[in-house]
Design a protein around this motif. Structure first.
Motif, mmCIF file in Angstrom:
data_model
loop_
_atom_site.group_PDB
_atom_site.id
_atom_site.type_symbol
_atom_site.label_atom_id
_atom_site.label_comp_id
_atom_site.label_asym_id
_atom_site.label_seq_id
_atom_site.Cartn_x
_atom_site.Cartn_y
_atom_site.Cartn_z
ATOM 1 N N ARG A 8 36.691 36.966 39.330
ATOM 2 C CA ARG A 8 37.169 36.291 40.536
ATOM 3 C C ARG A 8 38.654 36.498 40.726
ATOM 4 O O ARG A 8 39.413 36.680 39.769
ATOM 5 C CB ARG A 8 36.850 34.800 40.469
ATOM 6 N N LEU A 9 39.070 36.468 41.971
ATOM 7 C CA LEU A 9 40.484 36.585 42.289
ATOM 8 C C LEU A 9 41.150 35.222 42.234
ATOM 9 O O LEU A 9 40.514 34.187 42.459
ATOM 10 C CB LEU A 9 40.682 37.194 43.677
ATOM 11 N N GLN A 10 42.441 35.253 41.954
ATOM 12 C CA GLN A 10 43.291 34.071 42.025
ATOM 13 C C GLN A 10 44.231 34.216 43.219
ATOM 14 O O GLN A 10 44.542 35.346 43.634
ATOM 15 C CB GLN A 10 44.114 33.920 40.736
ATOM 16 N N PRO A 11 44.671 33.114 43.812
ATOM 17 C CA PRO A 11 45.674 33.230 44.885
ATOM 18 C C PRO A 11 46.868 34.055 44.418
ATOM 19 O O PRO A 11 47.374 33.865 43.307
ATOM 20 C CB PRO A 11 46.059 31.776 45.156
ATOM 21 N N GLY A 12 47.302 34.968 45.246
ATOM 22 C CA GLY A 12 48.423 35.832 44.901
ATOM 23 C C GLY A 12 48.030 37.127 44.224
ATOM 24 O O GLY A 12 48.886 37.990 43.994
ATOM 25 N N ASP A 13 46.745 37.294 43.902
ATOM 26 C CA ASP A 13 46.295 38.550 43.311
ATOM 27 C C ASP A 13 46.394 39.687 44.331
ATOM 28 O O ASP A 13 46.411 39.464 45.545
ATOM 29 C CB ASP A 13 44.848 38.425 42.822
ATOM 30 N N THR A 14 46.422 40.913 43.810
ATOM 31 C CA THR A 14 46.615 42.091 44.644
ATOM 32 C C THR A 14 45.282 42.724 45.026
ATOM 33 O O THR A 14 44.444 43.007 44.168
ATOM 34 C CB THR A 14 47.478 43.132 43.911
ATOM 35 N N ILE A 15 45.121 42.950 46.334
ATOM 36 C CA ILE A 15 44.014 43.735 46.864
ATOM 37 C C ILE A 15 44.586 45.065 47.347
ATOM 38 O O ILE A 15 45.562 45.088 48.097
ATOM 39 C CB ILE A 15 43.310 43.019 48.026
ATOM 40 N N GLY A 43 45.624 34.618 51.277
ATOM 41 C CA GLY A 43 46.369 34.228 50.083
ATOM 42 C C GLY A 43 46.558 35.330 49.067
ATOM 43 O O GLY A 43 46.981 35.064 47.934
ATOM 44 N N PHE A 44 46.300 36.592 49.459
ATOM 45 C CA PHE A 44 46.396 37.699 48.519
ATOM 46 C C PHE A 44 47.583 38.598 48.840
ATOM 47 O O PHE A 44 48.047 38.659 49.975
ATOM 48 C CB PHE A 44 45.108 38.528 48.543
ATOM 49 N N ARG A 45 48.071 39.294 47.812
ATOM 50 C CA ARG A 45 49.027 40.365 48.029
ATOM 51 C C ARG A 45 48.261 41.623 48.410
ATOM 52 O O ARG A 45 47.099 41.789 48.043
ATOM 53 C CB ARG A 45 49.860 40.628 46.771
ATOM 54 N N VAL A 46 48.922 42.517 49.132
ATOM 55 C CA VAL A 46 48.263 43.732 49.614
ATOM 56 C C VAL A 46 49.072 44.946 49.172
ATOM 57 O O VAL A 46 50.293 44.993 49.331
ATOM 58 C CB VAL A 46 48.127 43.720 51.149
ATOM 59 N N ARG A 47 48.362 45.916 48.604
ATOM 60 C CA ARG A 47 48.964 47.207 48.271
ATOM 61 C C ARG A 47 48.244 48.295 49.073
ATOM 62 O O ARG A 47 47.018 48.328 49.100
ATOM 63 C CB ARG A 47 48.841 47.517 46.780
ATOM 64 N N ARG A 48 48.992 49.162 49.691
ATOM 65 C CA ARG A 48 48.418 50.293 50.409
ATOM 66 C C ARG A 48 48.556 51.532 49.534
ATOM 67 O O ARG A 48 49.649 51.847 49.087
ATOM 68 C CB ARG A 48 49.129 50.502 51.738
ATOM 69 N N THR A 49 47.471 52.218 49.309
ATOM 70 C CA THR A 49 47.520 53.371 48.423
ATOM 71 C C THR A 49 48.204 54.551 49.103
ATOM 72 O O THR A 49 48.437 54.554 50.316
ATOM 73 C CB THR A 49 46.111 53.787 47.993
ATOM 74 N N ALA A 50 48.471 55.577 48.304
ATOM 75 C CA ALA A 50 49.176 56.747 48.827
ATOM 76 C C ALA A 50 48.382 57.429 49.939
ATOM 77 O O ALA A 50 48.961 57.880 50.943
ATOM 78 C CB ALA A 50 49.444 57.729 47.685
ATOM 79 N N PRO A 79 45.414 47.248 35.908
ATOM 80 C CA PRO A 79 45.151 45.818 35.704
ATOM 81 C C PRO A 79 45.761 44.920 36.772
ATOM 82 O O PRO A 79 45.327 43.776 36.940
ATOM 83 C CB PRO A 79 45.767 45.539 34.328
ATOM 84 N N GLU A 80 46.754 45.414 37.515
ATOM 85 C CA GLU A 80 47.365 44.586 38.549
ATOM 86 C C GLU A 80 46.524 44.533 39.823
ATOM 87 O O GLU A 80 46.656 43.602 40.615
ATOM 88 C CB GLU A 80 48.766 45.105 38.873
ATOM 89 N N VAL A 81 45.679 45.518 40.028
ATOM 90 C CA VAL A 81 44.797 45.539 41.197
ATOM 91 C C VAL A 81 43.543 44.746 40.858
ATOM 92 O O VAL A 81 42.810 45.076 39.935
ATOM 93 C CB VAL A 81 44.427 46.980 41.584
ATOM 94 N N ARG A 82 43.290 43.669 41.613
ATOM 95 C CA ARG A 82 42.159 42.796 41.287
ATOM 96 C C ARG A 82 40.989 42.957 42.240
ATOM 97 O O ARG A 82 39.904 42.438 41.992
ATOM 98 C CB ARG A 82 42.609 41.326 41.284
ATOM 99 N N ALA A 83 41.182 43.691 43.349
ATOM 100 C CA ALA A 83 40.081 44.019 44.258
ATOM 101 C C ALA A 83 40.499 45.247 45.051
ATOM 102 O O ALA A 83 41.688 45.545 45.202
ATOM 103 C CB ALA A 83 39.759 42.861 45.194
ATOM 104 N N ILE A 84 39.486 45.972 45.557
ATOM 105 C CA ILE A 84 39.710 47.203 46.301
ATOM 106 C C ILE A 84 38.923 47.116 47.605
ATOM 107 O O ILE A 84 37.751 46.738 47.601
ATOM 108 C CB ILE A 84 39.240 48.428 45.494
ATOM 109 N N ILE A 85 39.555 47.464 48.719
ATOM 110 C CA ILE A 85 38.875 47.498 50.006
ATOM 111 C C ILE A 85 39.183 48.833 50.664
ATOM 112 O O ILE A 85 40.323 49.299 50.646
ATOM 113 C CB ILE A 85 39.291 46.314 50.906
#
Length: 326
Positions: A8-15, A43-50, A79-85
């Motif tokens: 499960r994700l926690q608030p502030g985790d990275t998608i 409530g999540f952080r977002v990372r955009r891949t290359a 390990p910092e990425v907790r979900a992928i979309i």
């Protein structure tokens, strides 16, 4: 194989928004920004891949198969990425099923979100590891597109549903209808959700990553399709019939197929998806619930593959009976 529930994700985790299928073309930048904003509002952080940031493409795909697989594998091992979309769907994922790091999924199972072409990833990951995949909206044309055209009430409802399923807040929930669902065959059944885009299911079933026959035992088979004529869908349903799928499942749930019809020049109509489904399944008596809010029309209800659910085609309800995450 037993279902493998992602953590499960926690608030502030990275998608991570990833280029798993089609490209994040510059003209879709507004969808990317809107999709990222919705994920942040959950409530999540977002990372955009290359691949997403570059906006580049290789033919109709975000990149060659080995490059897309490398990006996915890097995310699975981060390990910092907790979900992928996935940013979008398309026609790419079948080409790199043999390049996925399945051991990384077993070590650190993460929610993977997407529909359409992402069905091939969901089903291959489920067959190889048991991973529960989130057949759900993509980040760009879905969350950043159809969500923006929904009513504010529906968007708030979907945002809360996605957040609460990803964080494990919901153990059981009735999936909320927006359209009027239809009873094609009455009855009730309980089983594990299995399915996605019909065409990609057929691809996977023809590959070394096919679902084991016992996966279908008592399953709630859900499907939709897009941009094909009724004859193609009719034939592929017969393929599943001949594989014995319909002898095993407990119920069928049909989404909202888009642009699935007879060719314009056809003189055989009028025919609809319901007609061909009942033509194929005339000898079967399992329940069929249809018009459920998933498919290429959106916003998509999340349908977590491998999660225990209950369908009541008579009363037109669909309920998740357990959390898809742990």
């Amino acid at each position: 194989m037993e279902p493998l529930r992602p953590k499960r994700l926690q608030p502030g985790d990275t998608i991570a928004i990833a280029g798993l299928s089609g490209p994040a073309l510059p003209e879709r930048r507004d969808q990317l920004e809107a999709g990222a904003a919705e994920l942040k509002a959950m409530g999540f952080r977002v990372r955009r891949t290359a691949l997403v940031e570059s906006g580049e493409h290789h033919y109709w795909r975000a990149a060659p198969p080995q490059v897309q697989a490398a990006e996915l594998n890097a995310l699975l091992n981060d390990p910092e990425v907790r979900a992928i979309i996935s940013f979008t769907g398309g026609n790419a994922t079948t080409a790199y099923l043999d390049r996925i790091d399945y051991d990384a999924v077993r070590r650190d199972p993460k929610p993977l979100l997407g529909y359409s072409d992402i069905t091939a990833l969901h089903l291959a990951l489920h067959s190889q590891t048991g991973l529960i995949g989130f057949h759900a909206d993509i980040a760009g044309p879905g969350i950043g597109g159809t969500w923006q055209g929904a009513t504010p009430q529906r968007r708030d409802e979907m945002r809360a549903l996605y957040r609460d399923l990803l964080t494990g807040k919901l153990e059981q929930v009735d999936l909320p209808a927006d359209n009027t669902w239809e009873t094609w065959k009455p009855g009730r059944a309980t089983g594990r959700l299995v399915g996605g885009l019909l065409d990609r299911l057929i691809n996977v079933q023809c590959s070394p990553y096919a679902l084991a026959p016992e996966t279908w035992d008592g399953a709630l088979y859900f499907w939709e399709d897009v941009g094909r004529n009724l004859g193609h869908v009719w034939n592929q349903l017969h393929v599943l019939r001949m594989q014995g799928v319909f002898d095993r499942i407990g119920a069928m749930v049909v989404g909202i197929p888009l642009d699935v019809d007879l060719p314009p020049e056809s003189s055989f109509g009028p025919l609809a998806v319901k007609d061909i489904v009942l033509d194929v399944l005339g000898d079967y008596d399992f329940p069929i619930l249809a018009g459920v809010d998933f498919g290429h029309t959106g916003p998509n209800l999340p349908m977590p593959i491998g999660t225990l659910a209950a369908v009541d085609a008579t009363d037109r309800t669909l309920r998740l009976l357990e959390s898809p995450v742990v």
